[in-house]
Design an enzyme around this catalytic site. Sequence first.
Site, PDB file in Angstrom:
ATOM      1  N   TRP A 347      12.376  19.272  26.187  1.00 23.52           N
ATOM      2  CA  TRP A 347      11.079  19.945  26.085  1.00 23.52           C
ATOM      3  C   TRP A 347      10.147  19.527  27.219  1.00 23.52           C
ATOM      4  CZ3 TRP A 347       6.427  17.728  23.280  1.00 23.52           C
ATOM      5  CH2 TRP A 347       6.498  16.342  23.199  1.00 23.52           C
ATOM      6  N   GLU A 490       8.881   9.844  18.198  1.00 18.14           N
ATOM      7  CA  GLU A 490      10.291   9.658  17.863  1.00 18.14           C
ATOM      8  C   GLU A 490      10.560   8.353  17.109  1.00 18.14           C
ATOM      9  OE1 GLU A 490      12.452  12.272  21.331  1.00 18.14           O
ATOM     10  OE2 GLU A 490      11.860  10.227  21.818  1.00 18.14           O
ATOM     11  N   GLN A 604       4.401   7.959  21.165  1.00 15.79           N
ATOM     12  CA  GLN A 604       3.719   8.747  22.188  1.00 15.79           C
ATOM     13  C   GLN A 604       2.799   9.738  21.494  1.00 15.79           C
ATOM     14  OE1 GLN A 604       7.734  10.178  23.093  1.00 15.79           O
ATOM     15  NE2 GLN A 604       6.826  12.184  23.446  1.00 15.79           N
TER      16      GLN A 604
END
Length: 776
Positions: A347, A490, A604
């Site tokens: 992505w 993640e 993040q």
Amino acid sequence: MKFCVDTDKKNSWYIGTDNYDQFLLNKVESLMAQGNGYLGIRTVSEERQLDERRNMFVAGTFDEYPGEVTELPNLPDLINMEIVIDNQVLSLRDGRIEKYHKYLNLKNGELVRIFTWIINGKKVFFKFSRFVSMKDKHLIVSKVEISSDQDNLNIQIRSGIDGQQTNSATQHLMEGDKRLYEDRFIQLVEETQQSHIKFVFNVRHKVYVDNVLLNIRPYIKMGRRQIFGNYDLNLNRDQTFTLVKYSNVYTSLDQDIKTKELATQSIIKLKDNCKKSYRELLQTSTKVWNKEVWQKSFVEIDSEDIRPQTAINFARYQLAVNTPRDPRMNIGAKGITGEGYKGHTFWDTEIFMLPYYIFTMPNIARDLLTYRYLGLAGAHKKAQANNYRGAQFPWEAAIVEEGETAPLWGSADIVTGESMKIWSGFIEQHVTSDVVIAVMEYLNATGDQEFAEKMGYEMILDVAKFWSSRLEYDQDHDRYEITDVIGPDEYKEHADNNAFTNYTAQWCLQSGIKVYEFLLKEHPDIYEKLNTKMNLENEYPDWLERVNKIYLPRPNQDGIIPEDDKYLQREEIDVTRYQANNQVSDIFKDYNLAQINKMQVTKQADVLLLIYLFEDMFSDEIKADNWNYYEPRTTHDSSLSLSTHAILANDLGLSSAAYRFYEKACEIDLGVHIGKAAQGIHMAACGGIWNMTVEGFGGLRIENGQLRIEPALPKDWHGMEYQINWQESLVHVKVIPGQMIVAVSGPEIEFVSHKQIYRVPADSEITVEVSVKTEI
């Protein structure tokens, strides 16, 4: 900013070093990598060194070794030169090195390395130069110049094609013919083992003494996957020896040559190039750099510190070097600068790199989106395998039609010692929304109706089909949920109702509904074609019934949007020590992923990325509240994180924090830590540098389909200029203290600045007063 390479206060196109540092060897190989989008080469030295990573890749030439995932094969080494001086093999580990200087000219991609080698009382002066042509995508030209303070110096050089390269010990290429043509041209033919892509590699050497071409026939030596030309001559102290090496690479994927004629036609092409000197070919390549890259992506920063300009030049250079000009291919997370991530596309392209191309080179942006359109077959295959409808785009993509290529297993768990399953390919599904976000931004910026009708509308509708089928009905609450996913954060596997995923899924459904209704009314012919293909008339009622029942995590009483159903109830820890930005995942030295999954720790930007991409959905107060909550809980253990935080901080008027994040983001590759740059450049971070500079400090944004320009420069910048494309017009923006000058070349444009609409007539300019945001 602290860089691991030197910069020049008078030349923002220069990065280099006067130190031969073995510990930074691999990182510098990545930083100064050369290429043209078709092929990429790490800047290893011509002579071999310990621990080097001799990588050359051609975009799109994926191969799969049995039991492993698809990857770009490491190709034969065309840079090699084994040099022997009076029976002493050149090695920087032997003898003494003086006046070492290695630098890359970002303006034209030429790499130069100069040093004096002192061995057995002799001083030998070396200058190595090389470039990858931007004019002829197949061509590499390199040169070595040697002189000495001795008479009768014996020089022996072995140079050619060395096919004994691997991907971390995996060999992808099967050897074919190798031969010498016309006593001058050496050739090696190879083929990938699984994908059966044919390669042809050719080399021709020219030898000079004091610029006089010598008629020397090379002594040819062949080995397994190797063919070399050998040269032997003596040199006096007042003479200069020069060897110029012309090399090219062709594959059976190339569309500019017939596959059956690869061997013969590639030699003819190299013959034509050999008629020109190194300098002539470099000049031709430099002109293409200027015309096709620098003029189209103009950005100039007025600052006493040269490093911000160097950083944006570096970022644009790397984007040019690593972006294929072929819609069958895309940008790898590490580009073609190293083996990291195996050349796969994530992505990263749509969210972090595509904005640069949409605004500066929309033709390339279209190609990158076309890659996703050509990948619909693979996206359908993935959706069907998971019992969904429509298009579910792969988390990792390689060969365009193959679909998901993510690996199944990763590194060892520090607690159990077992390999950890990589869930991204199964449940990190927001990539499907990310593709549509990019499609819509491209269409808003370009108005490319042809792309919309041929590809864009279909992708939007196909993704709406997927999300509609992916939704799970919660009867107790009469709503639709999305459970068991990984969002941009993640660290949180198997999350339920990740905010980014749910909000973007609803937005995709809303976009699909708008497109459906628009086509039905305005383009019934296109509607009928897509309806026949996608059974839209049966899908549309479900979209209407579900779209407003999708559960969207709303701000709580403190204004915080929950990242997922459990995040705000998890244990809190102090993550300060893990935010040191040394580009090493230090948190995994203390916890495994299962433990981190139970903590309020974010890898993040997740909720903050949602706020950045869909800023019109949230008030300034909600943005500030979520910034204050999530940033202190974020490790920034991803090259994707810092640029988003820098832009959002700037939007919030946090100018000091914005610039701090900006500097850290620029240091992801250029900084002093070795980090993961040794495995290849972080391409999303390069896109992020442009995003921070132009979309952040330059204030460029698309909001509700409108162009918005609201610059807010750092305090140490005296001004900046940049150029973009907007709906068939070239727009030049110049920002100086208190003013913004917007000049248009082309049709009239309209833009918004601080809620006021401005119109710039065709081929004219206007001046707008700019207020300075105060620190909050």
